[in-house]
Design a protein around this motif. Structure first.
Motif, PDB file in Angstrom:
ATOM      1  N   ARG A 145      39.472 121.093 109.051  1.00  0.00           N
ATOM      2  CA  ARG A 145      40.228 120.881 110.415  1.00  0.00           C
ATOM      3  C   ARG A 145      39.375 119.673 111.255  1.00  0.00           C
ATOM      4  N   ILE A 146      38.041 119.840 111.184  1.00  0.00           N
ATOM      5  CA  ILE A 146      37.390 118.872 111.910  1.00  0.00           C
ATOM      6  C   ILE A 146      37.320 117.380 111.135  1.00  0.00           C
ATOM      7  N   GLY A 147      37.330 117.391 109.665  1.00  0.00           N
ATOM      8  CA  GLY A 147      37.583 116.005 109.243  1.00  0.00           C
ATOM      9  C   GLY A 147      38.966 115.568 109.652  1.00  0.00           C
ATOM     10  N   ARG A 148      40.139 116.560 109.427  1.00  0.00           N
ATOM     11  CA  ARG A 148      41.167 116.021 109.800  1.00  0.00           C
ATOM     12  C   ARG A 148      41.306 115.117 111.266  1.00  0.00           C
ATOM     13  N   ARG A 149      40.663 115.989 112.252  1.00  0.00           N
ATOM     14  CA  ARG A 149      40.547 115.491 113.766  1.00  0.00           C
ATOM     15  C   ARG A 149      39.916 114.135 113.756  1.00  0.00           C
ATOM     16  N   GLU A 171      42.200 111.588 112.541  1.00  0.00           N
ATOM     17  CA  GLU A 171      43.328 111.470 113.735  1.00  0.00           C
ATOM     18  C   GLU A 171      43.122 110.703 114.815  1.00  0.00           C
ATOM     19  N   ILE A 172      41.875 110.696 115.401  1.00  0.00           N
ATOM     20  CA  ILE A 172      41.362 110.107 116.538  1.00  0.00           C
ATOM     21  C   ILE A 172      40.799 108.779 116.281  1.00  0.00           C
ATOM     22  N   GLY A 173      40.655 108.486 114.884  1.00  0.00           N
ATOM     23  CA  GLY A 173      40.451 107.049 114.463  1.00  0.00           C
ATOM     24  C   GLY A 173      38.843 106.845 114.085  1.00  0.00           C
ATOM     25  N   LEU A 174      38.333 107.957 114.325  1.00  0.00           N
ATOM     26  CA  LEU A 174      36.824 107.817 113.838  1.00  0.00           C
ATOM     27  C   LEU A 174      36.501 107.393 112.367  1.00  0.00           C
ATOM     28  N   LEU A 175      37.366 107.952 111.595  1.00  0.00           N
ATOM     29  CA  LEU A 175      37.426 107.658 110.220  1.00  0.00           C
ATOM     30  C   LEU A 175      38.590 107.010 110.040  1.00  0.00           C
ATOM     31  N   PRO A 176      38.723 106.285 108.692  1.00  0.00           N
ATOM     32  CA  PRO A 176      39.941 105.912 108.256  1.00  0.00           C
ATOM     33  C   PRO A 176      40.681 106.956 107.556  1.00  0.00           C
ATOM     34  N   GLU A 177      42.206 107.013 107.759  1.00  0.00           N
ATOM     35  CA  GLU A 177      42.932 107.997 107.322  1.00  0.00           C
ATOM     36  C   GLU A 177      42.563 108.309 105.782  1.00  0.00           C
ATOM     37  N   ASP A 199      34.891 111.870 103.549  1.00  0.00           N
ATOM     38  CA  ASP A 199      33.913 111.438 104.382  1.00  0.00           C
ATOM     39  C   ASP A 199      34.031 112.282 105.624  1.00  0.00           C
ATOM     40  N   GLY A 200      35.131 112.614 106.010  1.00  0.00           N
ATOM     41  CA  GLY A 200      35.555 113.491 107.150  1.00  0.00           C
ATOM     42  C   GLY A 200      34.636 115.025 106.888  1.00  0.00           C
ATOM     43  N   LEU A 201      34.943 115.275 105.542  1.00  0.00           N
ATOM     44  CA  LEU A 201      34.646 116.774 105.192  1.00  0.00           C
ATOM     45  C   LEU A 201      33.060 116.842 105.148  1.00  0.00           C
ATOM     46  N   ILE A 202      32.474 115.584 104.573  1.00  0.00           N
ATOM     47  CA  ILE A 202      30.887 115.608 104.398  1.00  0.00           C
ATOM     48  C   ILE A 202      30.279 115.552 106.096  1.00  0.00           C
ATOM     49  N   VAL A 203      30.929 114.674 107.003  1.00  0.00           N
ATOM     50  CA  VAL A 203      30.525 114.862 108.426  1.00  0.00           C
ATOM     51  C   VAL A 203      30.404 116.317 108.903  1.00  0.00           C
ATOM     52  N   ALA A 204      31.754 116.926 108.941  1.00  0.00           N
ATOM     53  CA  ALA A 204      31.828 118.294 109.263  1.00  0.00           C
ATOM     54  C   ALA A 204      31.037 119.207 108.633  1.00  0.00           C
ATOM     55  N   GLU A 205      30.754 119.245 107.165  1.00  0.00           N
ATOM     56  CA  GLU A 205      29.754 120.358 106.606  1.00  0.00           C
ATOM     57  C   GLU A 205      28.391 119.851 107.113  1.00  0.00           C
TER      58      GLU A 205
END
Length: 135
Positions: free
Chosen positions: A97-101, A104-110, A115-121
């Motif tokens: 959910r964090i990675g998806r968010r 969604e808000i453009g902090l990471l490319p779609e 990468d989103g999962l790694i940041v959240a983890e």
């Protein structure tokens, strides 16, 4: 009352950092040595998605170069005492959910799902730092 010793600061390493070790990228080695020198008792960790990415590369029988690179990366991770980590089952859903968010808000490319999962983890592990390397 005696102060409790604080736990070791965790430093999460992205897949590219560990692969760069296998490629003998001097800047990455220097960064790890610098962190070890400056963060007393720092423990390098491998977030779950990083382990999954490297394991997938290690199974690449169609591409022996990628396979060998990933196997070398795992060997060097052990030499550098990079500890693989896991999360509680519920935390994997939270990380998604964090990675998806973040996307969604453009902090990471779609397309940067992992990468989103790694940041959240990294955040869920309460790591002090996430070291990444990208072109």
């Amino acid at each position: 009352m005696e102060a409790k010793p604080s736990r070791r600061p965790l430093v999460a390493l992205d897949s590219n950092v560990i692969l760069d070790l296998a490629d003998e990228i001097e800047d990455v080695t220097d960064a790890l040595l610098l962190i070890r020198g400056r963060l007393a008792r720092a423990q390098f960790v491998m977030p779950p998605t990083v382990g999954h990415e490297l394991a997938a590369d290690a199974r690449q029988v169609e591409n022996p170069d990628d396979q060998q690179r990933a196997l070398t990366a795992f060997r060097l991770a052990r030499q550098w005492d990079v500890r693989p980590t896991d999360l509680l089952a519920v935390s994997h859903g939270i990380a998604e959910r964090i990675g998806r968010r973040l996307r969604e808000i453009g902090l990471l490319p779609e397309e940067e799902v992992n990468d989103g999962l790694i940041v959240a983890e990294t955040a869920l592990l309460s790591a002090t730092l996430l070291l990444t390397s990208d072109e």
